[in-house]
Scaffold this active site. Sequence first.
Site, mmCIF file in Angstrom:
data_model
loop_
_atom_site.group_PDB
_atom_site.id
_atom_site.type_symbol
_atom_site.label_atom_id
_atom_site.label_comp_id
_atom_site.label_asym_id
_atom_site.label_seq_id
_atom_site.Cartn_x
_atom_site.Cartn_y
_atom_site.Cartn_z
ATOM 1 N N ASP A 143 -3.730 -4.378 10.334
ATOM 2 C CA ASP A 143 -4.890 -4.131 11.207
ATOM 3 C C ASP A 143 -4.568 -4.542 12.639
ATOM 4 O O ASP A 143 -5.384 -4.364 13.547
ATOM 5 C CB ASP A 143 -6.162 -4.808 10.669
ATOM 6 C CG ASP A 143 -6.062 -6.324 10.622
ATOM 7 O OD1 ASP A 143 -4.984 -6.870 10.914
ATOM 8 O OD2 ASP A 143 -7.088 -6.959 10.287
ATOM 9 N N GLU A 192 0.567 -17.605 8.393
ATOM 10 C CA GLU A 192 0.624 -17.289 9.831
ATOM 11 C C GLU A 192 0.269 -18.521 10.664
ATOM 12 O O GLU A 192 -0.766 -19.161 10.448
ATOM 13 C CB GLU A 192 -0.343 -16.135 10.159
ATOM 14 C CG GLU A 192 -0.366 -15.820 11.659
ATOM 15 C CD GLU A 192 -0.979 -14.483 12.032
ATOM 16 O OE1 GLU A 192 -1.285 -13.671 11.134
ATOM 17 O OE2 GLU A 192 -1.158 -14.248 13.247
ATOM 18 N N LYS A 215 -3.434 -6.036 1.354
ATOM 19 C CA LYS A 215 -3.396 -7.402 1.883
ATOM 20 C C LYS A 215 -4.779 -7.752 2.401
ATOM 21 O O LYS A 215 -5.426 -6.907 3.029
ATOM 22 C CB LYS A 215 -2.375 -7.503 3.017
ATOM 23 C CG LYS A 215 -2.436 -8.817 3.779
ATOM 24 C CD LYS A 215 -1.290 -8.986 4.737
ATOM 25 C CE LYS A 215 -1.572 -8.555 6.162
ATOM 26 N NZ LYS A 215 -2.716 -9.234 6.785
ATOM 27 N N ASP A 262 -3.386 -3.001 4.957
ATOM 28 C CA ASP A 262 -4.233 -4.143 5.323
ATOM 29 C C ASP A 262 -5.701 -3.776 5.134
ATOM 30 O O ASP A 262 -6.139 -2.709 5.577
ATOM 31 C CB ASP A 262 -3.995 -4.456 6.813
ATOM 32 C CG ASP A 262 -3.936 -5.921 7.108
ATOM 33 O OD1 ASP A 262 -4.237 -6.729 6.204
ATOM 34 O OD2 ASP A 262 -3.582 -6.268 8.253
#
Length: 267
Positions: A49, A185, A117, A88
Amino acid sequence: MSSPRVKVLVPHLIERKNSSEVLTMVTAYDSTFASIVDEAGVDLILVGDSVATVMQGQKTTLCVSMEHMEYHVQMVASVKPKALIVGDMPFGSYQASVKDAVRNAIRLVKAGAEIVKLEGGVHVQEAIEAIVRADIPVMGHIGLTPQSVHALGGFKVQGRGDDAARVIEDAKALAAAGVFAIILEAVPASLAAQITAQLSIPTIGIGAGPDCDGQVLVLHDILGLTQNTLKFTRKYADIRSTSVDACKQFVAEVRNGSWPDDDHSFH
Ligand code: KIV
């Protein structure tokens, strides 16, 4: 002569946990770039995204719709890559209800995604369990989750100090829910190493140090197409300057009358 590359499958990725061959994932949103990253030999192509910030000129990923993601997944799937295609799930496609989450995961698979995801930890556990029950492989994403930018108060490193326990709890919740891999992340490298050692599924890092089982970057950052100065990206080429120079040359040749020349004209 090297043998032709075989299609990457989800069980191959799970087997790579603790292997010396680190997993690689790169984003792509269209067929041209998908074919480039596939030819480069990545294991996974993420139709992220991040299309919002990279292609749509947005500051956050919150505006991305299911229709956008289906469109980009279809373009990437059209090249039939050997790499696995990760679709995503955009903001709003799995937060409202578990039913929404399953329906929207199915939409991405019908568009060509082989894995979906979604972002979040403990609070998306139920949604993940339901998607996994529908036989769709799920990749988790914790740490800095850009869809939670407002709740997090910005794009900030997560899991420092006492906050590490929360990220570890999220990782364990996702593993228990049945994800086959987790993106970490923007978390401290030591925390990513600890989570990677504790889980039996692969971790894929972005801004999470060198000890994850895999690494992911945004293609447009790798190529130097974005003007991103984030600490955790690396520009491996300067395609933006090369592109600007090529376009400048075209403009100059048109203006000085040397393009199109006789060789490129029909008679
Ligand atoms: O959307 C995306 O590109 C991502 C990566 C940065 C992990 O989620």
